[in-house]
Design a protein around this motif. Sequence first.
Motif, mmCIF file in Angstrom:
data_model
loop_
_atom_site.group_PDB
_atom_site.id
_atom_site.type_symbol
_atom_site.label_atom_id
_atom_site.label_comp_id
_atom_site.label_asym_id
_atom_site.label_seq_id
_atom_site.Cartn_x
_atom_site.Cartn_y
_atom_site.Cartn_z
ATOM 1 N N VAL A 1 30.968 59.118 7.925
ATOM 2 C CA VAL A 1 30.087 57.960 8.064
ATOM 3 C C VAL A 1 30.920 56.713 8.310
ATOM 4 O O VAL A 1 32.063 56.613 7.852
ATOM 5 C CB VAL A 1 29.179 57.740 6.828
ATOM 6 C CG1 VAL A 1 28.217 58.888 6.656
ATOM 7 C CG2 VAL A 1 29.987 57.517 5.573
ATOM 8 N N ALA A 2 30.346 55.775 9.051
ATOM 9 C CA ALA A 2 31.009 54.511 9.328
ATOM 10 C C ALA A 2 29.966 53.414 9.474
ATOM 11 O O ALA A 2 28.813 53.673 9.824
ATOM 12 C CB ALA A 2 31.842 54.610 10.608
ATOM 13 N N LEU A 3 30.393 52.193 9.197
ATOM 14 C CA LEU A 3 29.526 51.028 9.305
ATOM 15 C C LEU A 3 30.177 50.048 10.264
ATOM 16 O O LEU A 3 31.364 49.726 10.139
ATOM 17 C CB LEU A 3 29.334 50.385 7.929
ATOM 18 C CG LEU A 3 28.365 49.225 7.837
ATOM 19 C CD1 LEU A 3 26.942 49.683 8.167
ATOM 20 C CD2 LEU A 3 28.410 48.598 6.445
ATOM 21 N N LEU A 4 29.397 49.583 11.249
ATOM 22 C CA LEU A 4 29.848 48.609 12.233
ATOM 23 C C LEU A 4 29.099 47.304 12.017
ATOM 24 O O LEU A 4 27.996 47.296 11.483
ATOM 25 C CB LEU A 4 29.553 49.101 13.654
ATOM 26 C CG LEU A 4 30.042 50.486 14.037
ATOM 27 C CD1 LEU A 4 29.534 50.854 15.428
ATOM 28 C CD2 LEU A 4 31.550 50.553 13.978
ATOM 29 N N PHE B 1 24.330 61.602 8.345
ATOM 30 C CA PHE B 1 24.713 62.889 8.917
ATOM 31 C C PHE B 1 24.530 62.872 10.420
ATOM 32 O O PHE B 1 23.482 62.530 10.931
ATOM 33 C CB PHE B 1 23.884 64.018 8.305
ATOM 34 C CG PHE B 1 24.229 65.362 8.853
ATOM 35 C CD1 PHE B 1 23.419 65.966 9.782
ATOM 36 C CD2 PHE B 1 25.381 65.999 8.451
ATOM 37 C CE1 PHE B 1 23.739 67.192 10.298
ATOM 38 C CE2 PHE B 1 25.704 67.228 8.948
ATOM 39 C CZ PHE B 1 24.885 67.825 9.885
ATOM 40 N N ALA B 2 25.574 63.230 11.128
ATOM 41 C CA ALA B 2 25.583 63.308 12.598
ATOM 42 C C ALA B 2 25.230 61.978 13.247
ATOM 43 O O ALA B 2 24.782 61.944 14.375
ATOM 44 C CB ALA B 2 24.648 64.405 13.095
ATOM 45 N N HIS C 1 33.760 60.005 12.947
ATOM 46 C CA HIS C 1 34.513 60.638 14.038
ATOM 47 C C HIS C 1 34.286 59.937 15.380
ATOM 48 O O HIS C 1 35.104 60.043 16.273
ATOM 49 C CB HIS C 1 34.181 62.138 14.152
ATOM 50 C CG HIS C 1 32.844 62.441 14.725
ATOM 51 N ND1 HIS C 1 31.737 62.654 13.930
ATOM 52 C CD2 HIS C 1 32.422 62.562 16.005
ATOM 53 C CE1 HIS C 1 30.700 62.895 14.707
ATOM 54 N NE2 HIS C 1 31.084 62.836 15.969
ATOM 55 N N VAL C 2 33.203 59.180 15.496
ATOM 56 C CA VAL C 2 32.922 58.454 16.736
ATOM 57 C C VAL C 2 33.881 57.274 16.897
ATOM 58 O O VAL C 2 34.356 56.999 17.988
ATOM 59 C CB VAL C 2 31.451 57.958 16.777
ATOM 60 C CG1 VAL C 2 31.202 57.016 17.944
ATOM 61 C CG2 VAL C 2 30.494 59.141 16.813
ATOM 62 N N ILE C 3 34.194 56.597 15.797
ATOM 63 C CA ILE C 3 34.965 55.349 15.878
ATOM 64 C C ILE C 3 36.359 55.444 15.283
ATOM 65 O O ILE C 3 37.114 54.472 15.317
ATOM 66 C CB ILE C 3 34.194 54.195 15.191
ATOM 67 C CG1 ILE C 3 33.794 54.528 13.747
ATOM 68 C CG2 ILE C 3 32.939 53.873 15.962
ATOM 69 C CD1 ILE C 3 34.857 54.226 12.750
ATOM 70 N N GLN C 4 36.728 56.598 14.743
ATOM 71 C CA GLN C 4 37.942 56.727 13.938
ATOM 72 C C GLN C 4 39.205 56.213 14.612
ATOM 73 O O GLN C 4 40.011 55.551 13.991
ATOM 74 C CB GLN C 4 38.128 58.175 13.500
ATOM 75 C CG GLN C 4 39.065 58.325 12.334
ATOM 76 C CD GLN C 4 38.595 57.572 11.102
ATOM 77 O OE1 GLN C 4 37.425 57.521 10.784
ATOM 78 N NE2 GLN C 4 39.526 56.957 10.409
ATOM 79 N N THR C 5 39.392 56.468 15.882
ATOM 80 C CA THR C 5 40.615 56.020 16.566
ATOM 81 C C THR C 5 40.343 54.883 17.557
ATOM 82 O O THR C 5 41.208 54.558 18.363
ATOM 83 C CB THR C 5 41.269 57.202 17.322
ATOM 84 O OG1 THR C 5 40.353 57.687 18.308
ATOM 85 C CG2 THR C 5 41.663 58.318 16.364
ATOM 86 N N GLY D 1 28.946 58.116 21.153
ATOM 87 C CA GLY D 1 28.185 58.609 20.014
ATOM 88 C C GLY D 1 26.901 57.824 19.871
ATOM 89 O O GLY D 1 26.508 57.084 20.775
ATOM 90 N N SER D 2 26.241 57.996 18.745
ATOM 91 C CA SER D 2 25.028 57.227 18.496
ATOM 92 C C SER D 2 25.041 56.715 17.069
ATOM 93 O O SER D 2 25.874 57.106 16.256
ATOM 94 C CB SER D 2 23.771 58.061 18.777
ATOM 95 O OG SER D 2 23.699 59.179 17.930
ATOM 96 N N GLY D 3 24.121 55.830 16.778
ATOM 97 C CA GLY D 3 24.005 55.245 15.450
ATOM 98 C C GLY D 3 22.662 54.590 15.320
ATOM 99 O O GLY D 3 21.781 54.772 16.171
#
Length: 166
Positions: free
Chosen positions: A110-113, A12-13, A79-83, A63-65
């Motif tokens: 959510v996203a995983l890098l 979340f966030a 939403h940080v990495i979507q585009t 953003g942060s992670g």
Amino acid sequence: STLVRVFVLLGFAAGLFVPASVLADSYRKLFKDAEPSVVTVYTVSREVSPTSPTGAVSQSGLGSGFIVDHDGYVMTAAHVIQTADLVEVEFFDGTTTTAAIIFSDPAKDVALLKIDKIPDNLSPVTLGDSDRVQTGDEAFVIGAPLGLSYTLTVGHISGRRGYDDS
């Protein structure tokens, strides 16, 4: 999978959730222990622009992670990495590296890098057991919103969506 459930719960966030029933002064220690696991995520996206001579413009994002393991996986918000066409991760010590987008779920944000170069001092967060977290449990979130120095927010788990393991 259990790993994805943990990511969803923790994501979340694009902050870091750690269930904790501790006294307020203990949050300082938890913050100091987890702070090196938090990263700032920078992105660059190319967008179509009818006013640009080339037909495209670059748009930067922020953003942060947090680091989830020693293999270089980083959790952030979709939403940080979507585009993003380019993703760069900045670590607690100020070093940076590029990262690839491995997974993104915009519905859950959510996203995983996966970072391209793993530093020697990589400091993954200790993940909790998402099956044990209950509505009302205390939690704290560490992030670097809008590139600000790392922040701490304390609260409670306000609800859970049920998961079926079958």
